[in-house]
Design a protein around this motif. Structure first.
Motif, PDB file in Angstrom:
ATOM      1  N   PHE A 186       4.586  -2.037   4.141  1.00  0.00           N
ATOM      2  CA  PHE A 186       3.551  -1.446   4.989  1.00  0.00           C
ATOM      3  C   PHE A 186       2.156  -1.602   4.384  1.00  0.00           C
ATOM      4  O   PHE A 186       1.175  -1.796   5.109  1.00  0.00           O
ATOM      5  CB  PHE A 186       3.885   0.034   5.188  1.00  0.00           C
ATOM      6  N   LEU A 187       2.063  -1.540   3.068  1.00  0.00           N
ATOM      7  CA  LEU A 187       0.761  -1.562   2.400  1.00  0.00           C
ATOM      8  C   LEU A 187       0.133  -2.943   2.439  1.00  0.00           C
ATOM      9  O   LEU A 187       0.817  -3.961   2.591  1.00  0.00           O
ATOM     10  CB  LEU A 187       0.910  -1.077   0.948  1.00  0.00           C
ATOM     11  N   GLU A 188      -1.189  -2.955   2.259  1.00  0.00           N
ATOM     12  CA  GLU A 188      -1.937  -4.197   2.443  1.00  0.00           C
ATOM     13  C   GLU A 188      -2.431  -4.823   1.151  1.00  0.00           C
ATOM     14  O   GLU A 188      -2.720  -6.016   1.127  1.00  0.00           O
ATOM     15  CB  GLU A 188      -3.138  -3.939   3.370  1.00  0.00           C
ATOM     16  N   ASN A 189      -2.575  -4.022   0.089  1.00  0.00           N
ATOM     17  CA  ASN A 189      -3.057  -4.614  -1.157  1.00  0.00           C
ATOM     18  C   ASN A 189      -2.572  -3.828  -2.368  1.00  0.00           C
ATOM     19  O   ASN A 189      -2.000  -2.742  -2.244  1.00  0.00           O
ATOM     20  CB  ASN A 189      -4.588  -4.751  -1.165  1.00  0.00           C
ATOM     21  N   GLU A 190      -2.792  -4.401  -3.528  1.00  0.00           N
ATOM     22  CA  GLU A 190      -2.269  -3.844  -4.773  1.00  0.00           C
ATOM     23  C   GLU A 190      -2.930  -2.525  -5.149  1.00  0.00           C
ATOM     24  O   GLU A 190      -2.286  -1.640  -5.721  1.00  0.00           O
ATOM     25  CB  GLU A 190      -2.421  -4.877  -5.899  1.00  0.00           C
ATOM     26  N   ALA A 212      -7.262   6.484  -1.672  1.00  0.00           N
ATOM     27  CA  ALA A 212      -7.987   6.747  -0.428  1.00  0.00           C
ATOM     28  C   ALA A 212      -7.659   5.682   0.613  1.00  0.00           C
ATOM     29  O   ALA A 212      -7.424   5.991   1.790  1.00  0.00           O
ATOM     30  CB  ALA A 212      -9.491   6.796  -0.693  1.00  0.00           C
ATOM     31  N   GLY A 213      -7.650   4.423   0.193  1.00  0.00           N
ATOM     32  CA  GLY A 213      -7.303   3.346   1.113  1.00  0.00           C
ATOM     33  C   GLY A 213      -5.889   3.493   1.644  1.00  0.00           C
ATOM     34  O   GLY A 213      -5.619   3.222   2.830  1.00  0.00           O
ATOM     35  N   PHE A 214      -5.004   3.943   0.792  1.00  0.00           N
ATOM     36  CA  PHE A 214      -3.626   4.190   1.206  1.00  0.00           C
ATOM     37  C   PHE A 214      -3.572   5.268   2.283  1.00  0.00           C
ATOM     38  O   PHE A 214      -2.903   5.108   3.308  1.00  0.00           O
ATOM     39  CB  PHE A 214      -2.815   4.599  -0.022  1.00  0.00           C
ATOM     40  N   PHE A 215      -4.300   6.372   2.083  1.00  0.00           N
ATOM     41  CA  PHE A 215      -4.268   7.454   3.064  1.00  0.00           C
ATOM     42  C   PHE A 215      -4.982   7.079   4.360  1.00  0.00           C
ATOM     43  O   PHE A 215      -4.599   7.537   5.442  1.00  0.00           O
ATOM     44  CB  PHE A 215      -4.858   8.735   2.469  1.00  0.00           C
ATOM     45  N   ILE A 216      -6.002   6.242   4.269  1.00  0.00           N
ATOM     46  CA  ILE A 216      -6.649   5.742   5.488  1.00  0.00           C
ATOM     47  C   ILE A 216      -5.629   4.985   6.327  1.00  0.00           C
ATOM     48  O   ILE A 216      -5.514   5.185   7.547  1.00  0.00           O
ATOM     49  CB  ILE A 216      -7.848   4.834   5.137  1.00  0.00           C
ATOM     50  N   GLN A 217      -4.860   4.118   5.672  1.00  0.00           N
ATOM     51  CA  GLN A 217      -3.861   3.329   6.395  1.00  0.00           C
ATOM     52  C   GLN A 217      -2.758   4.232   6.955  1.00  0.00           C
ATOM     53  O   GLN A 217      -2.292   4.038   8.093  1.00  0.00           O
ATOM     54  CB  GLN A 217      -3.264   2.275   5.455  1.00  0.00           C
ATOM     55  N   LEU A 218      -2.331   5.246   6.171  1.00  0.00           N
ATOM     56  CA  LEU A 218      -1.309   6.169   6.655  1.00  0.00           C
ATOM     57  C   LEU A 218      -1.797   6.952   7.871  1.00  0.00           C
ATOM     58  O   LEU A 218      -1.052   7.150   8.833  1.00  0.00           O
ATOM     59  CB  LEU A 218      -0.920   7.159   5.551  1.00  0.00           C
ATOM     60  N   ASN A 219      -3.042   7.408   7.812  1.00  0.00           N
ATOM     61  CA  ASN A 219      -3.588   8.167   8.934  1.00  0.00           C
ATOM     62  C   ASN A 219      -3.671   7.318  10.201  1.00  0.00           C
ATOM     63  O   ASN A 219      -3.438   7.810  11.314  1.00  0.00           O
ATOM     64  CB  ASN A 219      -4.969   8.724   8.577  1.00  0.00           C
ATOM     65  N   GLN A 220      -4.007   6.053  10.037  1.00  0.00           N
ATOM     66  CA  GLN A 220      -4.038   5.145  11.193  1.00  0.00           C
ATOM     67  C   GLN A 220      -2.643   5.003  11.799  1.00  0.00           C
ATOM     68  O   GLN A 220      -2.480   5.003  13.020  1.00  0.00           O
ATOM     69  CB  GLN A 220      -4.577   3.777  10.765  1.00  0.00           C
TER      70      GLN A 220
END
Length: 278
Positions: free
Chosen positions: A125-129, A217-225
């Motif tokens: 699911f994740l987009e980057n390291e 933060a980037g992880f939670f942004i993606q999760l919220n989306q």
């Protein structure tokens, strides 16, 4: 008349010993870090057995080249965090990380004593390291700041946890393992624990001088989306979402003055490629 207490007297004596000790240096936990290790070993063994029985635990001793590559890549990411100089129990806890082959589950979790589990669904699911490093740092913080054992202490009580740590309560052990693994309702951390894990993820990633320290933060942004599109991912179900979580992580990064530029995705890409072939 026979004593009707649920636990043998020696367990009660142990509890009394722990209660008389100071909790100030133990992050408010009556357990010692050594007991975190004992409990974590019991829970990790139960988690491993559960997912091995389902054929979902990727075995580190496997001769499968893709499994070997997946762990080699994941270990490099984890070790950068562990060697950040910010982990309190870096040398005390065993710090293992295992992959659960379940593409439907977007989650990760930690046992007391530093056993980390991550699902293939979350990795894919994740987009980057940086985002994966943020998740791992968050879970490492739950173990290193002793949130898992503190919450279990509240949920089950000291005597029961001591019995589990000593291998004397297999029924409760199975329940705890199922909670941590998310196959039950999940271990519900307090908002304070979640906020602290977020803040320490910034410190840990900042200490690597490699990852963007606001990677969580980037992880939670993606999760919220993802959550806005339908059912919230398991991670948000088992990790309550404090108010302004993303803003707080970004603010902490600014306060720390740490690196916020993205790291190379080399290990992450190798990890994703390896698990996609399983």
């Amino acid at each position: 008349m026979k004593n009707s207490l649920a636990y043998p007297i020696w367990i009660i004596a142990l509890v009394c010993t722990f209660l008389m000790s100071s909790c100030e240096s133990n992050e408010g936990v009556i357990f010692s870090p050594q007991d975190d290790i004992k409990l974590g070993q019991q829970v990790a063994h139960e988690v491993d057995s559960t997912y091995q029985a389902k054929g979902q635990l990727l075995n580190r001793t496997s001769t499968n080249a893709n499994v070997q590559q997946a762990y080699a890549s994941l270990d490099r990411i984890v070790n950068r965090i562990l060697n950040s100089g910010e982990i309190k129990y870096r040398t005390e806890f065993p710090w293992t990380v295992n992959i659960i082959n379940d593409d439907e589950t977007l989650n990760a979790f930690a046992t007391p004593g530093g056993h980390i589990y991550v699902y293939t669904g979350l990795i894919k699911f994740l987009e980057n390291e940086d985002h994966l490093a943020g998740v791992l740092a968050h879970e490492i913080a739950h173990a290193d700041r002793r949130h898992s054992v503190r919450q279990l202490q509240r949920d089950y009580g000291i005597a029961i946890l001591l019995s589990v740590a000593l291998g004397n309560d297999p029924g409760t052990l199975k329940q705890i393992a199922a909670q941590l693994g998310g196959t039950l309702a999940g271990l519900k951390f307090s908002r304070d624990a979640e906020s602290e894990a977020d803040a320490y993820s910034v410190r840990y990633l900042g200490g690597t001088n490699y990852y963007a320290c606001d990677g969580a933060a980037g992880f939670f942004i993606q999760l919220n989306q993802q959550a806005q599109q339908g059912t919230p991912p398991e991670f948000l179900s088992t990790h309550p979402n404090p108010d302004n979580r993303i803003e707080n992580i970004q603010r902490k990064a600014q306060q720390e003055g740490c690196k916020i530029t993205s790291a190379a995705d080399t290990d992450f890409k190798e990890l994703k490629a390896a698990i996609s072939k399983l």
